[in-house]
Design an enzyme around this catalytic site. Sequence first.
Site, PDB file in Angstrom:
ATOM      1  N   LYS A 191       0.834  -1.204   0.000  1.00  0.00           N
ATOM      2  CA  LYS A 191       0.000   0.000   0.000  1.00  0.00           C
ATOM      3  C   LYS A 191       0.869   1.255   0.000  1.00  0.00           C
ATOM      4  CE  LYS A 191      -1.876   1.838   3.641  1.00  0.00           C
ATOM      5  NZ  LYS A 191      -2.663   2.114   4.855  1.00  0.00           N
TER       6      LYS A 191
ATOM      7  N   ASP B 263      -6.724   0.797   1.100  1.00  0.00           N
ATOM      8  CA  ASP B 263      -6.778   0.743   2.553  1.00  0.00           C
ATOM      9  C   ASP B 263      -8.178   0.304   2.974  1.00  0.00           C
ATOM     10  OD1 ASP B 263      -8.373   2.928   2.085  1.00  0.00           O
ATOM     11  OD2 ASP B 263      -7.355   4.244   3.507  1.00  0.00           O
TER      12      ASP B 263
END
Length: 220
Positions: free
Chosen positions: A130, A148
């Site tokens: 991420k 997320d």
Amino acid sequence: MVQIRRLPQPLPFVQQAAIFSRLAEANPKPETELEFSNPFTLVVAVALSAQATDVGVNKATRGLFAVADTPQKMLDLGLEGVTGHIRTIGLFRQKAKNVIALSRILVEEFGGEVPDSRAALMSLPGVGRKTANVVLNTAFGHPAQAVDTHIFRVGNRTRVAPGRDVDEVERAIEDNVPARFQQNAHHWLILHGRYICQARRPRCAVCPIHDLCPYEEKTA
């Protein structure tokens, strides 16, 4: 025998285009809410944001980045110096160690520059997929999708990008969101999840894509 939950089909192209057209109209130039001045400070800020709010990270990094905005300056500041600046952030001790370690690697292996490949970024301590995708997208203009919890929720609720885990949602965004919206897609989705399509009580009454969203448990 374990049953694998079948995913709903992603929304068709026309609906995807309509949804992202509205999100783009509402916010033509979405940006990360983390404060940074260069690719290095972005890497550090995103790494620090794990299990912390952007607001809290920004408060801590303003002082930190004022004195250490390059890998070498961060090394010169040292572990105690970094720790002192970020102690208001959750898991600050381990995060400070990671910041020093990644700074050392950037100096010794990458000439003090942040690399623009996912694999190289993910070789840095405290940098997962991420974080790497945020840096690729925001610092280098690559249409990477940083998924997320907000994006995972919105992707599944709206069926823009259904998936059983963040990797599936990431692939679903890449496969289904029209190319012209890919660069900003994760910014629009995270902001939508943070301020409109919230976890406990989504604000459906003020949602710009209310009529395009198939989520059944809409609020008034």
